[in-house]
Design an enzyme around this catalytic site. Structure first.
Site, mmCIF file in Angstrom:
data_model
loop_
_atom_site.group_PDB
_atom_site.id
_atom_site.type_symbol
_atom_site.label_atom_id
_atom_site.label_comp_id
_atom_site.label_asym_id
_atom_site.label_seq_id
_atom_site.Cartn_x
_atom_site.Cartn_y
_atom_site.Cartn_z
ATOM 1 N N PRO A 97 0.830 -1.199 0.000
ATOM 2 C CA PRO A 97 0.000 0.000 0.000
ATOM 3 C C PRO A 97 0.872 1.260 0.000
ATOM 4 C CG PRO A 97 -0.749 -1.553 1.648
ATOM 5 C CD PRO A 97 0.559 -2.066 1.151
ATOM 6 N N GLU A 98 0.476 2.249 -0.788
ATOM 7 C CA GLU A 98 1.211 3.503 -0.839
ATOM 8 C C GLU A 98 0.448 4.564 -0.059
ATOM 9 O OE1 GLU A 98 2.668 4.528 -4.721
ATOM 10 O OE2 GLU A 98 3.030 2.428 -5.265
#
Length: 283
Positions: free
Chosen positions: A2-3
């Protein structure tokens, strides 16, 4: 992994269940994930009120009234599942315990927050709130890309005289915190800079386009995630992995979407990661 936009979406989704509420009971079902959990984690969390829920880079920080902060990192497969409270327009009932439900927080408002991580690359730790920035996971991080400390002069200074490819420089968490592979590819396509260019060769005019493009791309992705919360239909109450309209990422062989370009999206590997770009309009 996840960013920043996905982690910010998770944080916002957790707010109704956690912020201002007391952790009535913490269940810690294993010794740790990527690293061991802190000593006496169950006792240190149980009875604590969550004063604030914030984000630093790709980490969620829950500031407790015990003067400690719970640090949460989702890793590659970590998921936060919320039940018992309304998220957006939807309410999810509590589910039966799953195999990879490693930490469960029973909140005073009736909500339940479950950290599920099949691959166990996520992490949780506790640190003194007034010194949390010194924690090993947070120390040395650069400025937030959406904050005032991130600006053109900073990039000019960090880029000057260096031969590092621009994509790898923007992934350097010491230069700017929270940027990841997907969104750097999107940013560089938006400003027309090829990912392999050495940062020392990027002039001031081009740098002046990078900062606003980074902010625009991240803000659009966060908004897309926030909008997804309103249409949130997953039965298990999972937060975090929302689809966005990528222009280049994952589109190898497809036509470039830049108006008037006519090029095709290519993929190369940089430091073991896939890079997507258009060789025709990115220079």
């Amino acid at each position: 992994m996840p960013e920043l936009p996905e982690v910010e979406t998770v944080r916002r989704g957790l707010l109704p269940a956690m912020e201002g509420e007391v952790i009535e009971q913490a269940e810690v079902r294993r010794d740790g994930l990527r690293w061991k959990f802190p000593e006496n984690m169950t006792a240190r969390l149980t009875g604590a009120r969550v004063n604030a829920l914030r984000r630093r880079s790709k980490y969620i920080l829950a500031d407790l009234d015990t003067a400690e902060t719970l640090i949460i990192h989702l890793g590659m497969s970590g998921r936060m599942q919320v039940s018992g409270v309304k998220i957006g327009d939807f309410f999810h009932d509590h589910q039966e315990q799953q195999k990879h439900d490693h930490v469960v927080l029973h909140m005073s408002g009736g909500g339940r927050v479950t950290f599920n991580d099949a691959r166990r690359f996520g992490a949780m730790d506790l640190a003194t709130t007034d010194r949390v920035q010194e924690h090993k996971m947070l120390a040395g991080l650069g400025p937030e890309p959406l904050g005032n400390d991130f600006h053109e002069d900073l990039l000019k200074e960090k880029f000057s005289g260096r031969k590092t490819p621009v994509k790898l420089a923007l992934l350097d968490q010491k230069i700017v915190a929270g940027l990841g592979n997907i969104y750097v590819c999107e940013v560089l396509n938006r400003v027309g800079i090829v990912p392999t260019r050495p940062v020392g060769g990027i002039d001031a005019a081009e740098i002046s386009t990078l900062v606003p493009a980074i902010r625009e791309v991240l803000s659009e992705a966060i908004e897309a995630g926030g909008s997804s919360l309103k249409d949130y239909r997953q039965a298990d109450g999972e937060l975090g992995y929302f689809q966005h309209s990528f222009k280049v990422y994952g589109r190898e062989g497809e036509a470039c979407q830049t108006p008037g370009c006519g090029g095709e999206i290519s993929r190369i590997t940089q430091s073991g990661r896939s890079t997507f770009f258009c060789a025709q309009c990115q220079r």
